[in-house]
Design a protein around this motif. Structure first.
Motif, PDB file in Angstrom:
ATOM      1  N   TYR A  78      -0.431  33.361 -22.864  1.00 53.87           N
ATOM      2  CA  TYR A  78      -0.187  34.364 -23.974  1.00 53.87           C
ATOM      3  C   TYR A  78       1.112  33.706 -24.841  1.00 53.87           C
ATOM      4  O   TYR A  78       1.956  33.393 -24.086  1.00 53.87           O
ATOM      5  CB  TYR A  78       0.084  35.504 -23.246  1.00 53.87           C
ATOM      6  N   PRO A  80       2.727  35.075 -27.787  1.00 54.06           N
ATOM      7  CA  PRO A  80       3.041  36.366 -28.694  1.00 54.06           C
ATOM      8  C   PRO A  80       3.636  35.775 -30.056  1.00 54.06           C
ATOM      9  O   PRO A  80       3.461  36.608 -30.980  1.00 54.06           O
ATOM     10  CB  PRO A  80       3.731  37.313 -27.965  1.00 54.06           C
ATOM     11  N   TRP A  85       2.439  30.187 -31.414  1.00 55.89           N
ATOM     12  CA  TRP A  85       1.047  29.873 -31.339  1.00 55.89           C
ATOM     13  C   TRP A  85       0.517  29.030 -32.382  1.00 55.89           C
ATOM     14  O   TRP A  85      -0.455  28.319 -31.931  1.00 55.89           O
ATOM     15  CB  TRP A  85       0.520  31.197 -31.497  1.00 55.89           C
ATOM     16  N   ASN A 126      -2.854  34.774 -28.803  1.00 57.78           N
ATOM     17  CA  ASN A 126      -1.807  35.161 -29.606  1.00 57.78           C
ATOM     18  C   ASN A 126      -1.477  36.739 -29.512  1.00 57.78           C
ATOM     19  O   ASN A 126      -1.715  37.545 -30.198  1.00 57.78           O
ATOM     20  CB  ASN A 126      -2.061  34.940 -31.261  1.00 57.78           C
ATOM     21  N   ASP A 127      -0.961  37.221 -28.279  1.00 57.52           N
ATOM     22  CA  ASP A 127      -0.695  38.389 -27.860  1.00 57.52           C
ATOM     23  C   ASP A 127       0.379  38.403 -26.636  1.00 57.52           C
ATOM     24  O   ASP A 127       0.394  37.384 -26.289  1.00 57.52           O
ATOM     25  CB  ASP A 127      -1.980  39.087 -27.520  1.00 57.52           C
ATOM     26  N   ILE A 128       0.647  39.499 -26.094  1.00 60.67           N
ATOM     27  CA  ILE A 128       1.547  39.719 -25.247  1.00 60.67           C
ATOM     28  C   ILE A 128       0.563  40.098 -23.837  1.00 60.67           C
ATOM     29  O   ILE A 128      -0.435  40.697 -24.407  1.00 60.67           O
ATOM     30  CB  ILE A 128       2.615  40.594 -25.422  1.00 60.67           C
TER      31      ILE A 128
END
Length: 131
Positions: A78, A80, A85, A126-128
Protein backbone atom coordinates in the motif's frame (compact mmCIF):
# COMPACT_ATOMS: atom_id res chain seq x y z
CA UNK A 1 0.73 -11.48 21.25
CA UNK A 2 2.76 -10.93 18.13
CA UNK A 3 2.95 -7.19 18.69
CA UNK A 4 6.39 -5.70 18.01
CA UNK A 5 7.70 -8.79 16.23
CA UNK A 6 9.29 -8.99 12.83
CA UNK A 7 7.55 -10.84 10.02
CA UNK A 8 9.67 -12.90 7.63
CA UNK A 9 8.04 -14.26 4.49
CA UNK A 10 10.18 -17.13 3.22
CA UNK A 11 9.87 -18.64 -0.22
CA UNK A 12 11.97 -21.02 -2.31
CA UNK A 13 12.95 -20.14 -5.86
CA UNK A 14 14.78 -21.64 -8.81
CA UNK A 15 15.79 -18.14 -9.97
CA UNK A 16 17.43 -16.60 -6.91
CA UNK A 17 19.43 -13.88 -8.67
CA UNK A 18 16.52 -12.82 -10.92
CA UNK A 19 14.06 -12.73 -8.00
CA UNK A 20 16.45 -10.67 -5.87
CA UNK A 21 16.89 -8.23 -8.76
CA UNK A 22 13.09 -7.86 -9.11
CA UNK A 23 12.64 -6.98 -5.43
CA UNK A 24 15.73 -4.74 -5.14
CA UNK A 25 16.26 -2.98 -8.48
CA UNK A 26 12.55 -3.00 -9.30
CA UNK A 27 10.75 -2.46 -6.01
CA UNK A 28 13.61 -0.68 -4.25
CA UNK A 29 14.07 -3.08 -1.33
CA UNK A 30 17.57 -3.65 0.06
CA UNK A 31 19.62 -6.80 0.52
CA UNK A 32 19.70 -7.27 4.29
CA UNK A 33 21.59 -10.57 4.45
CA UNK A 34 22.95 -13.21 2.11
CA UNK A 35 24.18 -16.74 2.71
CA UNK A 36 25.64 -19.46 0.50
CA UNK A 37 25.78 -23.22 0.82
CA UNK A 38 24.24 -23.41 4.27
CA UNK A 39 23.50 -27.16 4.32
CA UNK A 40 22.93 -26.96 0.56
CA UNK A 41 20.84 -23.78 0.64
CA UNK A 42 21.63 -20.34 -0.74
CA UNK A 43 19.51 -17.41 0.34
CA UNK A 44 18.97 -13.69 0.35
CA UNK A 45 16.85 -11.58 2.69
CA UNK A 46 15.47 -8.33 1.28
CA UNK A 47 13.51 -5.54 2.88
CA UNK A 48 13.87 -2.03 4.21
CA UNK A 49 16.41 -1.59 7.01
CA UNK A 50 14.65 -1.14 10.33
CA UNK A 51 11.23 -2.25 9.08
CA UNK A 52 9.13 -4.93 10.75
CA UNK A 53 9.13 -7.28 7.75
CA UNK A 54 11.48 -8.82 5.23
CA UNK A 55 11.43 -11.48 2.56
CA UNK A 56 13.74 -14.47 2.44
CA UNK A 57 14.30 -16.18 -0.89
CA UNK A 58 16.14 -19.50 -0.85
CA UNK A 59 17.41 -21.97 -3.39
CA UNK A 60 18.14 -25.59 -2.46
CA UNK A 61 20.97 -26.69 -4.69
CA UNK A 62 19.96 -29.56 -6.97
CA UNK A 63 16.21 -29.14 -6.36
CA UNK A 64 13.48 -27.47 -8.40
CA UNK A 65 10.39 -25.76 -6.96
CA UNK A 66 8.72 -24.46 -10.12
CA UNK A 67 6.51 -21.42 -10.57
CA UNK A 68 3.69 -19.93 -8.53
CA UNK A 69 0.69 -22.27 -8.42
CA UNK A 70 -1.80 -19.54 -9.42
CA UNK A 71 -1.91 -15.93 -10.62
CA UNK A 72 -3.63 -14.93 -7.37
CA UNK A 73 -0.62 -15.46 -5.07
CA UNK A 74 -0.03 -11.83 -4.12
CA UNK A 75 2.11 -9.50 -2.10
CA UNK A 76 0.41 -6.12 -1.77
CA UNK A 77 2.24 -2.91 -0.98
CA UNK A 78 0.00 0.00 0.00
CA UNK A 79 1.59 3.23 -1.24
CA UNK A 80 -0.91 6.02 -0.47
CA UNK A 81 1.41 8.89 -1.49
CA UNK A 82 0.94 9.48 -5.21
CA UNK A 83 4.55 10.59 -5.77
CA UNK A 84 6.08 7.51 -4.06
CA UNK A 85 3.67 5.22 -5.90
CA UNK A 86 4.58 6.83 -9.25
CA UNK A 87 8.33 6.64 -8.48
CA UNK A 88 8.00 2.94 -7.71
CA UNK A 89 6.18 2.36 -11.01
CA UNK A 90 8.91 4.24 -12.86
CA UNK A 91 11.64 2.21 -11.11
CA UNK A 92 9.89 -1.05 -12.08
CA UNK A 93 9.57 0.08 -15.69
CA UNK A 94 13.20 1.27 -15.81
CA UNK A 95 14.31 -2.16 -14.54
CA UNK A 96 12.41 -3.74 -17.44
CA UNK A 97 9.36 -5.11 -15.62
CA UNK A 98 5.99 -4.86 -17.33
CA UNK A 99 2.50 -4.53 -15.90
CA UNK A 100 0.23 -7.55 -15.97
CA UNK A 101 -3.54 -7.59 -15.67
CA UNK A 102 -4.56 -8.63 -12.19
CA UNK A 103 -6.32 -11.96 -11.87
CA UNK A 104 -8.75 -10.29 -9.46
CA UNK A 105 -9.96 -7.06 -11.12
CA UNK A 106 -10.28 -5.39 -7.70
CA UNK A 107 -6.50 -4.74 -7.70
CA UNK A 108 -6.67 -2.87 -11.01
CA UNK A 109 -8.98 -0.19 -9.53
CA UNK A 110 -6.34 1.71 -7.54
CA UNK A 111 -3.26 -0.32 -8.24
CA UNK A 112 -1.07 -2.08 -10.70
CA UNK A 113 0.30 -5.60 -10.75
CA UNK A 114 3.71 -6.95 -11.70
CA UNK A 115 4.80 -10.58 -11.91
CA UNK A 116 8.14 -11.66 -10.45
CA UNK A 117 10.38 -14.19 -12.27
CA UNK A 118 8.69 -17.09 -10.43
CA UNK A 119 5.17 -16.00 -11.40
CA UNK A 120 4.23 -14.58 -8.00
CA UNK A 121 2.44 -11.26 -8.26
CA UNK A 122 3.15 -7.95 -6.55
CA UNK A 123 0.43 -5.31 -6.37
CA UNK A 124 1.36 -1.66 -5.89
CA UNK A 125 -1.83 -0.23 -4.44
CA UNK A 126 -2.15 3.57 -4.51
CA UNK A 127 -4.35 3.63 -1.42
CA UNK A 128 -4.25 3.26 2.34
CA UNK A 129 -5.19 0.01 4.00
CA UNK A 130 -8.15 0.30 6.32
CA UNK A 131 -8.38 -2.37 8.97
Amino acid sequence: MLQGKILRVARPTDRLDQVVRFYTEGLGLHILYRFENHDGFDGVMVGMPGSAYHFEFTHHQGHSVGRAPTQDHLIIFYLPEQLKWQQTLERMNAAGYKLVKSYNPYWDNKGVTFEDPDGYRVVLQNDIWNS
